[in-house]
Design a protein around this motif. Sequence first.
Motif, PDB file in Angstrom:
ATOM      1  N   SER A 109     -29.886 -20.739 -53.145  1.00  0.00           N
ATOM      2  CA  SER A 109     -30.728 -21.928 -53.252  1.00  0.00           C
ATOM      3  C   SER A 109     -31.923 -21.537 -54.115  1.00  0.00           C
ATOM      4  O   SER A 109     -32.315 -20.379 -54.150  1.00  0.00           O
ATOM      5  N   LEU A 110     -32.446 -22.503 -54.831  1.00  0.00           N
ATOM      6  CA  LEU A 110     -33.584 -22.238 -55.713  1.00  0.00           C
ATOM      7  C   LEU A 110     -34.810 -22.981 -55.206  1.00  0.00           C
ATOM      8  O   LEU A 110     -34.683 -24.090 -54.704  1.00  0.00           O
ATOM      9  N   VAL A 149     -34.693 -15.606 -61.623  1.00  0.00           N
ATOM     10  CA  VAL A 149     -34.041 -16.539 -62.555  1.00  0.00           C
ATOM     11  C   VAL A 149     -32.624 -16.007 -62.794  1.00  0.00           C
ATOM     12  O   VAL A 149     -32.325 -15.430 -63.848  1.00  0.00           O
ATOM     13  N   PRO A 150     -31.731 -16.204 -61.809  1.00  0.00           N
ATOM     14  CA  PRO A 150     -30.370 -15.678 -61.944  1.00  0.00           C
ATOM     15  C   PRO A 150     -29.642 -16.339 -63.125  1.00  0.00           C
ATOM     16  O   PRO A 150     -29.786 -17.542 -63.363  1.00  0.00           O
ATOM     17  N   THR A 151     -28.875 -15.557 -63.852  1.00  0.00           N
ATOM     18  CA  THR A 151     -28.212 -16.033 -65.073  1.00  0.00           C
ATOM     19  C   THR A 151     -27.357 -17.273 -64.825  1.00  0.00           C
ATOM     20  O   THR A 151     -27.467 -18.261 -65.550  1.00  0.00           O
ATOM     21  N   ARG A 152     -26.501 -17.221 -63.829  1.00  0.00           N
ATOM     22  CA  ARG A 152     -25.603 -18.352 -63.558  1.00  0.00           C
ATOM     23  C   ARG A 152     -26.397 -19.634 -63.301  1.00  0.00           C
ATOM     24  O   ARG A 152     -26.086 -20.690 -63.835  1.00  0.00           O
ATOM     25  N   GLN A 153     -27.449 -19.526 -62.493  1.00  0.00           N
ATOM     26  CA  GLN A 153     -28.247 -20.706 -62.170  1.00  0.00           C
ATOM     27  C   GLN A 153     -29.066 -21.166 -63.378  1.00  0.00           C
ATOM     28  O   GLN A 153     -29.260 -22.357 -63.570  1.00  0.00           O
ATOM     29  N   LEU A 172     -37.867 -26.523 -65.539  1.00  0.00           N
ATOM     30  CA  LEU A 172     -37.326 -25.186 -65.273  1.00  0.00           C
ATOM     31  C   LEU A 172     -38.324 -24.323 -64.503  1.00  0.00           C
ATOM     32  O   LEU A 172     -37.939 -23.601 -63.573  1.00  0.00           O
ATOM     33  N   LEU A 173     -39.593 -24.422 -64.880  1.00  0.00           N
ATOM     34  CA  LEU A 173     -40.622 -23.657 -64.168  1.00  0.00           C
ATOM     35  C   LEU A 173     -40.693 -24.083 -62.704  1.00  0.00           C
ATOM     36  O   LEU A 173     -40.865 -23.258 -61.807  1.00  0.00           O
ATOM     37  N   GLN A 174     -40.526 -25.371 -62.462  1.00  0.00           N
ATOM     38  CA  GLN A 174     -40.557 -25.919 -61.097  1.00  0.00           C
ATOM     39  C   GLN A 174     -39.342 -25.441 -60.296  1.00  0.00           C
ATOM     40  O   GLN A 174     -39.462 -25.057 -59.140  1.00  0.00           O
ATOM     41  N   VAL A 175     -38.174 -25.468 -60.926  1.00  0.00           N
ATOM     42  CA  VAL A 175     -36.934 -25.071 -60.252  1.00  0.00           C
ATOM     43  C   VAL A 175     -36.988 -23.604 -59.829  1.00  0.00           C
ATOM     44  O   VAL A 175     -36.662 -23.262 -58.696  1.00  0.00           O
ATOM     45  N   PHE A 176     -37.379 -22.737 -60.752  1.00  0.00           N
ATOM     46  CA  PHE A 176     -37.344 -21.297 -60.482  1.00  0.00           C
ATOM     47  C   PHE A 176     -38.646 -20.755 -59.893  1.00  0.00           C
ATOM     48  O   PHE A 176     -38.657 -19.667 -59.334  1.00  0.00           O
ATOM     49  N   GLN A 177     -39.734 -21.499 -60.029  1.00  0.00           N
ATOM     50  CA  GLN A 177     -41.063 -21.094 -59.560  1.00  0.00           C
ATOM     51  C   GLN A 177     -41.438 -19.699 -60.063  1.00  0.00           C
ATOM     52  O   GLN A 177     -41.707 -18.776 -59.289  1.00  0.00           O
ATOM     53  N   VAL A 178     -41.410 -19.596 -61.391  1.00  0.00           N
ATOM     54  CA  VAL A 178     -41.845 -18.382 -62.081  1.00  0.00           C
ATOM     55  C   VAL A 178     -42.838 -18.785 -63.157  1.00  0.00           C
ATOM     56  O   VAL A 178     -42.997 -19.962 -63.463  1.00  0.00           O
ATOM     57  N   SER A 179     -43.478 -17.800 -63.759  1.00  0.00           N
ATOM     58  CA  SER A 179     -44.418 -18.076 -64.847  1.00  0.00           C
ATOM     59  C   SER A 179     -43.660 -18.417 -66.123  1.00  0.00           C
ATOM     60  O   SER A 179     -42.469 -18.107 -66.258  1.00  0.00           O
ATOM     61  N   GLY A 180     -44.368 -19.018 -67.055  1.00  0.00           N
ATOM     62  CA  GLY A 180     -43.782 -19.314 -68.354  1.00  0.00           C
ATOM     63  C   GLY A 180     -43.326 -18.055 -69.063  1.00  0.00           C
ATOM     64  O   GLY A 180     -42.292 -18.038 -69.739  1.00  0.00           O
ATOM     65  N   GLU A 181     -44.083 -16.979 -68.903  1.00  0.00           N
ATOM     66  CA  GLU A 181     -43.733 -15.700 -69.530  1.00  0.00           C
ATOM     67  C   GLU A 181     -42.390 -15.182 -69.024  1.00  0.00           C
ATOM     68  O   GLU A 181     -41.544 -14.725 -69.799  1.00  0.00           O
TER      69      GLU A 181
END
Length: 195
Positions: A29-30, A140-144, A172-181
């Motif tokens: 789940s993401l 940020v898993p590749t498949r997802q 995408l940032l919202q889905v994975f909750q990571v920084s832009g970098e």
Amino acid sequence: MSLSIPRLSYKTIGQIADKFLDGYHPKISLPVPIEEIAEQKLKIKIVPTAKLKENYDIDGFLTSDLAAIFLDLDIYLKYENRTRFTIAHEVGHLILHGDIFKKLNINSIEKLNTLSDKLTDEEYGWIEYQAYSFASQVLVPTRQLFDELKKKLGKIPTNEIPEVFSPIAQDLLQVFQVSGEVLLRRLQKEGILKL
């Protein structure tokens, strides 16, 4: 003290990250609940600590007994995505460098200063690169990532310019909750984005 640091490729680290997710978060789940995985499944204690960044210029560290991750309190309280990445990074050290960390004898904040005596710059560079690569591929898993791109763009782009991702970047940032970098690096490493 010279340690034998394995020279793992980004692709090999990705395979290790995939195996880690298969074992600890198989339904994917993401966003990946990395804090929950660390605390509940790996039994690592998360210890928010005042002024870690200010006094030692680090966001966090894994203790040599592999039982705790100390995190800068200010970052922990104010920056969720950065906290998630720091936890994933330190879990990367556990998975990739657990045996090495046991030898470093860093079990308190006070012992952080001795780290430079124990690792060469090259060794330190390798373990940090590998933990960074692990963290980004776990969060940020590749498949997802490919699935999200197909959903939002109808395809998996190749060698695109950054502007192609502007309309979907926030999603995408919202889905994975990571920084832009982190997201940019993942798109680049997968050959989706050229910089």
